[in-house]
Design a protein around this motif. Structure first.
Motif, mmCIF file in Angstrom:
data_model
loop_
_atom_site.group_PDB
_atom_site.id
_atom_site.type_symbol
_atom_site.label_atom_id
_atom_site.label_comp_id
_atom_site.label_asym_id
_atom_site.label_seq_id
_atom_site.Cartn_x
_atom_site.Cartn_y
_atom_site.Cartn_z
ATOM 1 N N UNK A 1 -8.675 -14.594 4.210
ATOM 2 C CA UNK A 1 -7.256 -14.325 3.951
ATOM 3 C C UNK A 1 -7.084 -13.113 3.023
ATOM 4 N N UNK A 2 -7.842 -12.053 3.345
ATOM 5 C CA UNK A 2 -7.902 -10.861 2.490
ATOM 6 C C UNK A 2 -6.522 -10.237 2.298
ATOM 7 N N UNK A 3 -6.289 -9.789 1.071
ATOM 8 C CA UNK A 3 -5.031 -9.134 0.741
ATOM 9 C C UNK A 3 -5.129 -7.644 1.083
ATOM 10 N N UNK A 4 -4.128 -7.117 1.775
ATOM 11 C CA UNK A 4 -4.062 -5.692 2.093
ATOM 12 C C UNK A 4 -2.683 -5.186 1.676
ATOM 13 N N UNK A 5 -2.501 -3.873 1.639
ATOM 14 C CA UNK A 5 -1.166 -3.347 1.322
ATOM 15 C C UNK A 5 -0.078 -3.811 2.283
ATOM 16 N N UNK A 6 -0.481 -4.328 3.442
ATOM 17 C CA UNK A 6 0.492 -4.779 4.440
ATOM 18 C C UNK A 6 0.677 -6.297 4.426
#
Length: 436
Positions: free
Chosen positions: A157-162
């Motif tokens: 569930x990696x966090x990205x800018x999107x």
């Protein structure tokens, strides 16, 4: 590997973003539906090759079962389409190399690549196969790396800018036609041409040691692998990047790798698409040589075409046919020097791509004739549920061709394809009447 090399190309690495942008998650259905119909087409071609694996191209069966006129029409059309495809891929090679060497002349880069790949094709079929294996392997590694990266990001569930990487990006508030039925329908010809080239595998059948076992394995397994690569990559892309955030202008592979924190993403993907273009060029040169050789074989016995080009070299390859095909591909470096002809070339290339649909339909019609001929092997490599699948595949391919007229950019190519068929058919018919 040859089929993968011919099918998985820049359409996935660069063009997938625009397809997703038009259809959203429904793009998976488009790929799956087209994959099923291409599987049926390959089973029809595979069944004919199983009955006679000595043939060098599937066009030979069109001549045998639909007559010399339609066979010549399909043969010349397919060969010219391969020439245009080779030219387009060679032009792409020049563009990708200039990413690292902007001061190099594009025409010189294209000429060097063409000489190298033609030499590989002329030495022996084994060297062609070896080169295509490694070209295809680079693409497979890039796709597998993307899928592994995506699985890790989605599972954590990696966090990205999107936002968060998650399958919810695909299935949350899912709609079959998020941008309308029209966009969904017009996505089919775009994806259709992504599958174009899968029939290259059939052209190698006559040059393998155990064709019957190879036919079964190649036809049954290749498309499944291609679908896994395509659909697996698309699921990962849309799982990491919400589909409405994808841009048509930028490679989705670059966008994913950049979100994964790989700064050299653009350079890596440029290398991959360079090998993809070189792979497609290598395959199309191989195929063009075999098709021109087949045309020479079917030409009048005392004619110049048959006399000079229906020959196999000591290395076991149709060297003269390959050289003639390669000479015509020199239009690519010529275009790089004379910029004015590129627009006309784009229209002709579009028409030749559209013509492939017609050649595929002719191959399916030839298979129907084969089924009622004395050549039919009841214990052969049979097309499943033939009466249903053959008819539905032909109808589907006709509908794909008609859908071209719904897309303004594709109308010139579709009209050009019809004009090409009418003119070429008339010329071949006149030539046949004169010989009689």
């Amino acid at each position: 590997m040859i089929a993968i090399g011919g099918t998985i190309g820049t359409g996935l690495f660069l063009g997938a973003g625009s397809t997703i942008y038009k259809t959203g998650p429904s793009v998976l259905w488009v790929y799956l539906i087209l994959g099923v119909f291409f599987f049926f087409m390959m089973r029809a071609i595979g069944e004919m090759f199983y009955s006679d694996p000595t043939q060098h191209t599937f066009v030979a069966f069109i001549s045998r079962y639909l007559g010399d006129t339609l066979g010549s029409l399909a043969g010349w059309t397919y060969w010219l389409g391969l020439i245009f495809l080779s030219t387009a891929e060679l032009t792409a090679v020049g563009t990708y190399v200039k990413y690292w060497f902007p001061n190099f002349s594009a025409w010189l880069i294209e000429l060097i690549f063409l000489i190298v790949l033609v030499s590989i094709n002329l030495i022996a079929v084994r060297f062609f196969g070896e080169a295509e294996f490694w070209f295809a392997m680079i693409k497979i590694i890039a796709i597998v790396a993307l899928i592994i990266t995506g699985i890790f990001m989605i599972s954590t569930n990696a966090q990205t800018p999107l936002g968060h990487a998650s399958l919810n990006n695909i299935f949350k508030n899912y709609q079959l036609f998020p941008k309308g039925v029209f966009n969904f329908i017009t996505a089919f010809p775009m994806v259709f041409f992504a599958f174009q080239g899968i029939e290259f595998i059939s052209i190698t059948i006559g040059e393998v040691k155990s064709p019957h076992s190879i036919i079964r394995k190649a036809v049954n397994e290749t498309l499944i692998r291609i679908l896994l690569f395509y659909i697996g990559a698309l699921i990962v892309i849309m799982g990491i990047i919400p589909w409405h955030a994808l841009t048509a202008e930028k490679s989705p592979f670059v966008q994913v790798y950049q979100l994964a924190g790989i700064p050299a993403a653009a350079a890596i993907i440029n290398f991959v698409v360079l090998t993809a273009a070189a792979s497609a060029l290598n395959s199309s040169i191989f195929s063009a040589g075999r098709h021109f050789y087949q045309l020479a074989l079917e030409a009048p016995k005392q004619g110049r075409l048959n006399k000079h080009f229906a020959r196999i070299s000591k290395n076991g390859v149709p060297a003269r046919a390959i050289i003639v095909s390669a000479i015509l591909v020199l239009i690519a470096p010529l275009m790089s020097i004379l910029k004015g002809i590129s627009e006309a070339f784009t229209i002709v290339t579009g028409a030749s791509s559209d013509l492939y649909i017609i050649v595929y339909i002719l191959a399916l019609l030839a298979h129907r004739k084969y089924r009622s001929s004395n050549d039919f092997l009841a214990e052969g490599f049979l097309m499943p549920a033939y009466k249903i699948t053959s008819t539905t595949t032909i109808i589907f391919f006709v509908l794909v061709f008609l859908s071209l007229f719904l897309i303004p950019a594709d109308i010139p190519g579709a009209v050009g394809a019809i004009i090409w068929i009418v003119v070429l058919y008339s010329l071949i018919s006149m030539s046949n009447r004169k010989r009689i």
